[in-house]
Design a protein around this motif. Structure first.
Motif, mmCIF file in Angstrom:
data_model
loop_
_atom_site.group_PDB
_atom_site.id
_atom_site.type_symbol
_atom_site.label_atom_id
_atom_site.label_comp_id
_atom_site.label_asym_id
_atom_site.label_seq_id
_atom_site.Cartn_x
_atom_site.Cartn_y
_atom_site.Cartn_z
ATOM 1 N N LEU A 28 0.852 -1.192 0.000
ATOM 2 C CA LEU A 28 0.000 0.000 0.000
ATOM 3 C C LEU A 28 0.885 1.238 0.000
ATOM 4 N N SER A 59 -2.572 5.557 0.807
ATOM 5 C CA SER A 59 -3.593 4.527 1.024
ATOM 6 C C SER A 59 -3.674 4.135 2.489
ATOM 7 N N ARG A 87 -9.046 10.388 1.381
ATOM 8 C CA ARG A 87 -7.927 10.557 0.448
ATOM 9 C C ARG A 87 -7.894 11.982 -0.113
#
Length: 399
Positions: free
Chosen positions: A52, A56, A74
């Motif tokens: 990741l 993330s 995000r």
């Protein structure tokens, strides 16, 4: 938690207490952003079959801990990273609680969308930060400051400064070539008709409809002005427009402020319509060459500042009116975006104690003009104004 009883608070505490709450909300939002930035610093990208990215990791962790969607988390992280890395002065205003999340996000989104070069980001920031500080409202009693420009004012400023670096002429040509008519039908039997065109033509159409609607309303038509504007537009399109009044307009309908260099084609800096809407250079030049277009020069001194004009009468002269609406593009009341060409000119210092001059006149829309004088007629409420914007300094106290 102590009970919050608004009934025991006077008007001063209700209003200014809300400002304190607003600053606290802004600070809380900025601190969450700062937490995300620090988490991002601590979470390096991972390798492996289930690797990741740092972004993330932060989005996954904060979305679960703070009960927000992963995509929203995000986007918040991206905004926080951009502001903290590339717009530090805007970032500081957020941490101080002076700038709210929505305005800060607007700044980040417009700059990132329009410009790719970090050097250009810094150039725009150098223009935006003074603009924000100009619109800071200070509350000395609590030693706090709040940026209070409207979103429209902020977007207009961002549009202008980014379009100086990335002109929109090609985009305008492409979108204008795609102009069309569309209909959106609702399930309740109503529908919306949309006509895409250049902004000057749209403003002209709306204003002529408004004038026609006002004429019919004044003649006794029971429909509202909004209803009449809709009906008259359809009457014109469908062919039911016999005897439709279209009054003449005695002053400029589309007011464009543009530099002589842009008008002469020496550069492609954008122009602005009354109200602050930014238009590309090509459109400004096209408006200037339309049949019947009238242009006026705005005299400036050696430093490029407009030269003050005045008259001994109460009524402003046409040059004074043109000066005021060109230099103060919207209603001067804080938070109002109504274009200056649709406003009344108000004497800051009442005539004849104050002269009819460009320095003593400001545009106020009908609503805020009436509000100012209504407050002035009620000294028992202890209203007080500053010379620009009619900002309330002394609030009402409970009886």
């Amino acid at each position: 938690m102590d009970e919050f009883n608004t009934a025991v608070l006077n008007d001063h505490d209700l209003l200014l207490g809300g400002v304190v709450d607003l600053v606290a909300e802004n600070q809380a939002s900025a601190r969450r952003w700062a937490r995300m930035v620090e988490l991002h610093r601590r979470h390096p990208d991972t390798d492996g079959n289930f690797s990741l990215s740092a972004a993330s990791w932060v989005a996954a962790d904060t979305s679960e801990a703070w009960a927000m969607g992963d995509q929203f988390a995000r986007s918040q992280l991206n905004t926080a990273l951009f502001l903290s890395r590339h717009l530090p002065e805007v970032w500081d205003l957020c941490l101080q609680g002076s700038l709210d999340r929505f305005r800060a996000t607007t700044i980040a989104d417009v700059i990132r969308k329009r410009l790719d070069d970090p050097a250009d980001w810094m150039r725009v920031a150098a223009k935006i930060v003074p603009f924000l500080r100009k619109h800071v409202r200070r509350f000395a009693e609590f030693n706090i400051e709040v940026v209070n420009c409207t979103i429209t004012q902020l977007r207009n400023k961002l549009n202008y400064e980014t379009r100086v670096l990335a002109p929109a002429d090609e985009e305008f040509v492409r979108r204008f070539a795609d102009r069309s008519v569309a209909v959106w039908e609702d399930e309740d039997g109503t529908a919306s008709l949309s006509i895409s065109t250049s902004v000057d033509e749209a403003r002209l159409a709306k204003h002529r409809l408004w004038l026609s609607a006002k004429a019919k309303r004044d003649a006794g038509d029971p429909r509202t002005v909004s209803q009449l504007m809709s009906d008259l537009a359809l009457d014109l399109i469908i062919g039911r427009a016999e005897g439709l009044p279209v009054p003449n307009f005695a002053r400029p309908i589309v007011n464009v402020t543009v530099s002589l260099e842009t008008l002469a084609g020496l550069n492609d800096d954008p122009a602005t319509l009354s109200g602050g809407t930014v238009i590309p250079a090509d459109l400004a030049r096209a408006i200037a060459t339309k049949e019947g277009a009238t242009w006026y020069r705005l005299l400036t001194d050696a430093q490029g500042e407009p030269v003050s004009l005045s008259t001994t009468s109460y009524t402003p002269t046409p040059p004074i009116w043109r000066y005021v609406v060109a230099t103060r593009t919207t209603c001067s009341h804080e938070g109002c975006d109504r274009p200056a060409v649709e406003c009344e000119l108000d004497h800051d210092k009442p005539y004849p104690l104050g002269e009819t001059s460009t320095e003593n006149l400001n545009p106020l829309c009908r609503r805020h003009h009436r509000l100012k004088h209504a407050r002035a007629e009620r000294p028992d409420l202890h209203w007080e104004y500053d010379p620009v914007g009619a900002f309330l300094h002394t609030l009402r106290t409970a009886a």
